[in-house]
Write a protein that holds these residues in place. Structure first.
Motif, PDB file in Angstrom:
ATOM      1  N   HIS A 870       0.833  -1.207   0.000  1.00 16.37           N
ATOM      2  CA  HIS A 870       0.000   0.000   0.000  1.00 16.37           C
ATOM      3  C   HIS A 870       0.869   1.258   0.000  1.00 16.37           C
ATOM      4  N   ARG A 871       1.898   1.254   0.868  1.00 13.81           N
ATOM      5  CA  ARG A 871       2.788   2.418   0.944  1.00 13.81           C
ATOM      6  C   ARG A 871       3.520   2.626  -0.384  1.00 13.81           C
ATOM      7  N   GLY A 872       3.945   1.515  -0.976  1.00 16.16           N
ATOM      8  CA  GLY A 872       4.651   1.594  -2.255  1.00 16.16           C
ATOM      9  C   GLY A 872       3.762   2.186  -3.337  1.00 16.16           C
ATOM     10  N   VAL A 873       2.500   1.745  -3.383  1.00 20.64           N
ATOM     11  CA  VAL A 873       1.570   2.216  -4.425  1.00 20.64           C
ATOM     12  C   VAL A 873       1.320   3.722  -4.270  1.00 20.64           C
ATOM     13  N   ILE A 874       1.199   4.185  -3.014  1.00 20.01           N
ATOM     14  CA  ILE A 874       0.966   5.625  -2.791  1.00 20.01           C
ATOM     15  C   ILE A 874       2.145   6.445  -3.332  1.00 20.01           C
ATOM     16  N   VAL A 875       3.372   5.951  -3.087  1.00 16.80           N
ATOM     17  CA  VAL A 875       4.549   6.665  -3.591  1.00 16.80           C
ATOM     18  C   VAL A 875       4.490   6.731  -5.130  1.00 16.80           C
ATOM     19  N   VAL A 876       4.237   5.574  -5.763  1.00 18.38           N
ATOM     20  CA  VAL A 876       4.227   5.504  -7.232  1.00 18.38           C
ATOM     21  C   VAL A 876       3.116   6.392  -7.794  1.00 18.38           C
ATOM     22  N   MET A 877       1.921   6.338  -7.165  1.00 17.18           N
ATOM     23  CA  MET A 877       0.787   7.136  -7.647  1.00 17.18           C
ATOM     24  C   MET A 877       1.145   8.632  -7.679  1.00 17.18           C
ATOM     25  N   ASN A 878       1.813   9.104  -6.610  1.00 17.40           N
ATOM     26  CA  ASN A 878       2.177  10.523  -6.566  1.00 17.40           C
ATOM     27  C   ASN A 878       3.303  10.855  -7.534  1.00 17.40           C
ATOM     28  N   MET A 879       4.183   9.855  -7.804  1.00 17.31           N
ATOM     29  CA  MET A 879       5.276  10.099  -8.734  1.00 17.31           C
ATOM     30  C   MET A 879       4.761  10.209 -10.175  1.00 17.31           C
ATOM     31  N   MET A 880       3.620   9.575 -10.445  1.00 16.08           N
ATOM     32  CA  MET A 880       3.045   9.586 -11.801  1.00 16.08           C
ATOM     33  C   MET A 880       2.627  10.997 -12.241  1.00 16.08           C
ATOM     34  N   VAL A 881       2.445  11.891 -11.282  1.00 14.22           N
ATOM     35  CA  VAL A 881       2.029  13.266 -11.616  1.00 14.22           C
ATOM     36  C   VAL A 881       3.159  14.001 -12.349  1.00 14.22           C
ATOM     37  N   GLU A 882       4.412  13.648 -12.002  1.00 16.54           N
ATOM     38  CA  GLU A 882       5.566  14.316 -12.622  1.00 16.54           C
ATOM     39  C   GLU A 882       5.904  13.638 -13.961  1.00 16.54           C
ATOM     40  N   ARG A 883       5.855  14.390 -15.051  1.00 19.56           N
ATOM     41  CA  ARG A 883       5.969  13.853 -16.410  1.00 19.56           C
ATOM     42  C   ARG A 883       7.203  12.959 -16.627  1.00 19.56           C
ATOM     43  N   GLU A 884       8.426  13.570 -16.327  1.00 20.91           N
ATOM     44  CA  GLU A 884       9.642  12.770 -16.644  1.00 20.91           C
ATOM     45  C   GLU A 884       9.690  11.484 -15.812  1.00 20.91           C
ATOM     46  N   VAL A 885       9.294  11.619 -14.525  1.00 20.75           N
ATOM     47  CA  VAL A 885       9.330  10.446 -13.634  1.00 20.75           C
ATOM     48  C   VAL A 885       8.336   9.398 -14.141  1.00 20.75           C
ATOM     49  N   ALA A 886       7.157   9.864 -14.574  1.00 24.05           N
ATOM     50  CA  ALA A 886       6.118   8.942 -15.064  1.00 24.05           C
ATOM     51  C   ALA A 886       6.649   8.147 -16.265  1.00 24.05           C
ATOM     52  N   GLU A 887       7.379   8.835 -17.148  1.00 24.07           N
ATOM     53  CA  GLU A 887       7.928   8.150 -18.334  1.00 24.07           C
ATOM     54  C   GLU A 887       8.863   7.020 -17.922  1.00 24.07           C
ATOM     55  N   GLN A 888       9.713   7.303 -16.904  1.00 23.96           N
ATOM     56  CA  GLN A 888      10.647   6.262 -16.445  1.00 23.96           C
ATOM     57  C   GLN A 888       9.902   5.076 -15.832  1.00 23.96           C
ATOM     58  N   LEU A 889       8.847   5.399 -15.080  1.00 28.11           N
ATOM     59  CA  LEU A 889       8.083   4.330 -14.422  1.00 28.11           C
ATOM     60  C   LEU A 889       7.385   3.442 -15.459  1.00 28.11           C
ATOM     61  N   VAL A 890       6.781   4.099 -16.453  1.00 28.07           N
ATOM     62  CA  VAL A 890       6.027   3.345 -17.459  1.00 28.07           C
ATOM     63  C   VAL A 890       6.971   2.477 -18.299  1.00 28.07           C
ATOM     64  N   ALA A 891       8.170   2.971 -18.532  1.00 24.27           N
ATOM     65  CA  ALA A 891       9.136   2.213 -19.345  1.00 24.27           C
ATOM     66  C   ALA A 891       9.646   0.968 -18.608  1.00 24.27           C
ATOM     67  N   SER A 892       9.501   0.946 -17.285  1.00 24.11           N
ATOM     68  CA  SER A 892       9.999  -0.214 -16.510  1.00 24.11           C
ATOM     69  C   SER A 892       8.878  -1.253 -16.374  1.00 24.11           C
TER      70      SER A 892
END
Length: 908
Positions: A870-892
């Motif tokens: 749950h804690r991990g998902v909250i971190v990722v969800m908030n990181m998705m708001v930032e464009r460059e970070v979201a691109e890195q997450l989606v590519a993984s």
């Protein structure tokens, strides 16, 4: 990509919405943090005004009215027609007592929206409360005169009416406006007339009203002193009526505090144009207190109160201050203090004293001696003491010699160095030994007590062992009087307990220590013997209970324990130290020195004596003794001892009580009982004042209670905030690992309760220490520090530390989220989730702090623990708001993992 300005605006908007949701849910502190964060990201004036208005609502709920008013004012500055901000400011102003300003804000609201019922109702209520206040103010003038008329009218026979008038006067004086009104209405002269009536009720009313007038107000205090005069105040202190004397003592203490505060302001140079010289007034009061000590007409109670006052006001509070007052008191009054200390009770023409007077004189002498800075000052003190003892001893009758010996006793109980010096005077020790064999009980008592006090002092012990032991044995065996035998027994116990816990009483070849202890318990329980003598039975037990067999017998004797606790609560406070020593022995809460194994081998080889622990001092025996003491009511006795405003409650005595408390809360299951009987409340003053060891032991006991109980239940109301400082003191580097650990655990509990507590922890400068322990090698301490930081991170100030440039705090939290220890991961990832949700900048920085960030987040999402996922998902969800970070997450592989988790039915 969108221009940066709009991205920031969206973020502030999100934070504002989050703040609104939190406010609706009742979490006002978290809502405040969200609005504050939004303000830091928002430049547009209308938006900022709304955020200030929202913050004002939070501050009102958090009862911080000054900040509520400031924020509402900022919103009004942006838009003068903002009704919500005007209404909130009026609420804040009302709470701050500025009613006229509150009314004008409300009138503005009504003119902007005339049909709003809430505004109309608020204005009506406020108008009537202002009317009441004005009425009260105009009534007060006539009321004050009325009250004095009723009290000073000799024809007025209605006692209830008089009592009511007196009570009203006291209550009125507690409020600043009321106190000033009494003062302006010629009140001090009228109060002086009440004092002169010599009727206890009227004198008490006058003294308690004067406390209100003088409290924290220097110029009024100076005026009161000028009108009443120090001689009159000191005379009231010396009256026979106990309550009146105590009330006068309280008034004088308040006057001292107000004058001293003024003196410090003078030294800081911040006083107003009228400079009043407080030091003259202070000296004048002290001079009269010293004269009262030797005044034959003064009551015993008054003498004790004067000594207690001198103890409180003369010695310096900090080494930085000057010790000129102490030097002046030594020159002007040392001999007067010794007059009280050398008084032989019951002797012809002796001063009236209580059983506590000599102890109080000893404590005052000790404090004065400790306040001296150099050898020359100490030498002067010694000369004055020697001159005084000689004046009674040389060429005097027996009664004079007795006074000299009593003065020696008083000094030995106080500044022992001075006591040792006068013991060396020619003929003193010989006189003590010869008087021990006197046929007169009173003389024998004085001499035996002097011998006992001298037996403590290493210098004399060998001389006394050679000459005194056989003498004391003779007295113990053959004296007809219990009062003498009991003292002789204590002398023997003292001389025999040199082995400490390694108990071998070589002095008693023919009488076992068990017999002596039994005799002590018998005397202790015998209520036919006076309390002063029974106190010596406790002194005996304080020495005998070094032996574990005697401890065991004592805790089996419930009547003896309760008789001792009863004495501890009695008027005679000189028993406190002996009671505390006995309890320290029974609970084994003294410091244990573990012998070095190599040295033990060497000692065996050299056939030297090796100290051995008694089998009955093993932990299971100690635990059983603690239970027995608890069921006999030890906690209420200790709480009563701590409450004692008596000089006998010295710092070393406080340390012993703290040691006992720590032993009592060792087992988690006993803590509830200790708290229920007032233990939690008693520990707070012990943890804030006394020796360093004593304060630490008390703080550790508080920590143990805070860890296993609900702190809000244990420390209700404002008391919970007093616990913070002692707990923070356990984090200092010189404390042991266990103390650090328990301090961190307890603070974690407090930090999770409210923003106000977190602010208090911040104010005590705990955060840098908590951070330091996050790097600790010991895993439990590291975990406790991380959990504590997780709760502290709910505060905006702490969140800002993670945002600071060039800090490794965020990196540590990310790395700890990937550690093996699940509890550590839970604390670190919890902090990370909270920070990511509150601060978009954190989301950008997570990929920059470590190359392992992705695998750490993936391991959280793939963890078997739902909490970590749950804690991990909250971190990722908030990181998705930032464009460059979201691109890195989606590519993984993150997208794949999220798709799987989204389908899990059992983890909503």
């Amino acid at each position: 990509p969108a221009p940066t300005g709009t991205v920031r605006q969206v973020t502030a908007q999100q934070l504002r919405q989050r703040g609104n949701a939190l406010f609706q849910a009742g979490d006002h502190a978290a809502a405040l943090a969200a609005y504050t964060q939004a303000l830091s990201l928002c430049d547009a004036e209308p938006e900022r005004a709304v955020l200030h208005r929202n913050r004002a609502a939070c501050y009102l709920k958090l009862e911080d009215y000054a900040k509520a008013e400031a924020d509402a004012s900022k919103a009004i500055a942006a838009d003068g027609r903002d009704m919500k901000a005007l209404f909130r400011r009026s609420q804040a102003l009302q709470k701050l007592g500025r009613l006229d300003q509150a009314v004008s804000d409300l009138q503005r609201c009504v003119s902007l929206e005339p049909r709003n019922k809430a505004f109309q109702e608020a204005l009506r209520a406020l108008g009537s409360s202002m009317h009441e206040k004005m009425k009260t103010m105009s009534c007060t003038d006539s009321k004050v005169e009325q009250m004095f008329q009723i009290l000073l009218d000799p024809e007025e026979k209605d006692a209830d009416k008089k009592q009511k008038a007196a009570q009203n006067l006291i209550v009125l004086a507690r409020e600043e406006a009321g106190a000033e009104k009494i003062f302006q209405s010629d009140g001090v002269r009228l109060l002086a007339r009440l004092l002169d009536t010599a009727q206890a009720e009227l004198m008490l009313a006058a003294l308690r009203t004067l406390v209100g007038l003088c409290s924290g107000h220097r110029s009024r205090t100076t005026a009161v002193l000028a009108e009443l005069g120090a001689p009159r105040l000191s005379a009231v202190l010396g009256v026979e009526h106990e309550q009146v004397s105590l009330a006068a003592c309280n008034l004088l203490h308040v006057m001292f505090e107000s004058l001293k505060e003024g003196l410090q302001k003078d030294l800081r140079g911040k006083e107003d144009a009228v400079v009043l010289d407080s030091s003259k007034d202070l000296k004048l009061l002290i001079k009269h207190l010293l004269e009262l000590l030797a005044l034959e007409g003064a009551s015993a109670q008054g003498r004790d109160n004067a000594l207690n006052l001198l103890i409180k006001v003369v010695p310096r509070k900090s080494p930085k201050e000057s010790n000129s007052t102490s030097l002046w008191v030594i020159d002007q009054g040392l001999k007067k203090i010794l007059e009280v200390g050398s008084t032989v009770c019951g002797a012809a023409g002796s001063l009236p004293v209580t059983e506590n007077s000599r102890m109080s004189a000893s404590v005052l002498l000790s404090k004065l001696y400790d306040d001296l800075k150099c050898d020359a000052e100490r030498e002067n003190f010694h000369h004055l003491c020697e001159d005084y003892v000689r004046s009674w001893f040389e060429g005097q009758e027996l009664s004079g010699r007795l006074r000299a010996i009593q003065a020696v006793s008083c000094l030995l109980q106080g500044p022992a160095d001075a006591g040792n010096r006068v013991l060396e005077l020619e003929g003193i020790m010989e006189s003590v030994l010869s008087l021990c064999a006197s046929v007169c009980e009173a003389h024998q008592l004085v001499a035996v007590e002097a011998l006992i006090h001298a037996a403590d002092k290493a210098k004399r012990a060998s001389f006394i062992t050679a000459n005194g032991v056989s003498l004391l044995k003779e007295i113990y065996k053959h004296s007809e009087r219990d009062s003498i035998r009991i003292r002789a027994l204590v002398g023997l116990c003292k001389l025999g307990s040199a082995g400490g816990t390694d108990f071998s009483m070589k002095q008693f070849a023919e009488g076992s220590t068990m017999k002596l202890a039994k005799q002590c318990r018998k005397w202790l329980c015998n209520e036919a013997i006076d309390a002063g003598t029974r106190r010596w039975a406790v002194e005996g037990l304080a020495y005998l209970t070094f032996d574990a067999d005697i401890k065991e017998e004592f805790v089996e004797d419930k009547a003896a324990m309760q008789a001792m606790f009863h004495l501890a609560k009695s008027e005679d406070r000189s028993v406190l130290y002996a009671v505390a020593s006995t309890l320290v022995n029974c609970t084994n809460s003294y410091d244990h020195e573990e012998p070095d194994p190599q040295m033990l081998e060497l000692a065996k080889y050299a056939k030297q004596h090796i100290p051995e622990q008694h089998p009955k001092d093993k932990p299971e025996f100690v635990r059983r003794r603690v239970r027995k003491l608890l069921s006999a009511g030890v906690v209420s006795a200790l709480s009563c001892m701590v409450k004692s405003e008596n000089p006998a409650l010295t710092n070393s005595c406080r340390e012993l009580i703290s040691r006992v408390f720590l032993a009592l809360v060792e087992q988690a299951e006993d803590r509830g009982g200790v708290v229920a009987q007032g233990g939690g409340k008693a520990l707070i003053p012990l943890s804030l004042e006394g020796t360093e060891v004593g304060q630490t032991k008390a703080a550790q006991a508080l920590a143990k209670i805070t860890i296993t109980s609900n702190p809000e239940m244990v420390f209700p109301g404002e008391r919970i905030y007093e616990v913070v400082r002692p707990l923070v003191s356990l984090l200092h580097l010189q404390r042991s690992g266990l103390e650090n650990f328990e301090g961190l655990m307890a603070l974690t509990n407090l930090a999770g309760i409210s923003e106000r507590l977190r602010q208090k922890i911040l104010k005590e400068k705990a955060v840098p220490m908590i951070e330091g322990y996050m790097f600790e090698e010991h895993e439990l301490i590291r975990l406790a520090a991380t959990e504590c930081m997780c709760n502290m991170a709910m505060s905006t100030e702490v969140q800002e530390l993670f945002l600071a440039e060039g800090s490794d705090r965020l990196k540590l939290m990310v790395l700890y989220s990937g550690e093996e220890d699940e509890k550590l991961r839970r604390a670190a990832s919890g902090t990370l989730a909270m920070l990511a949700a509150m601060h978009p900048t954190i989301c950008k920085r997570i990929p920059q702090v470590t190359v392992h960030w992705l695998e750490i987040l993936q391991s959280l999402l793939l963890s078997p623990s739902t909490e970590l996922q749950h804690r991990g998902v909250i971190v990722v969800m908030n990181m998705m708001v930032e464009r460059e970070v979201a691109e890195q997450l989606v590519a993984s592989e993150m997208l794949e993992i999220l798709s799987v988790l989204a389908k899990e039915q059992d983890k909503p």
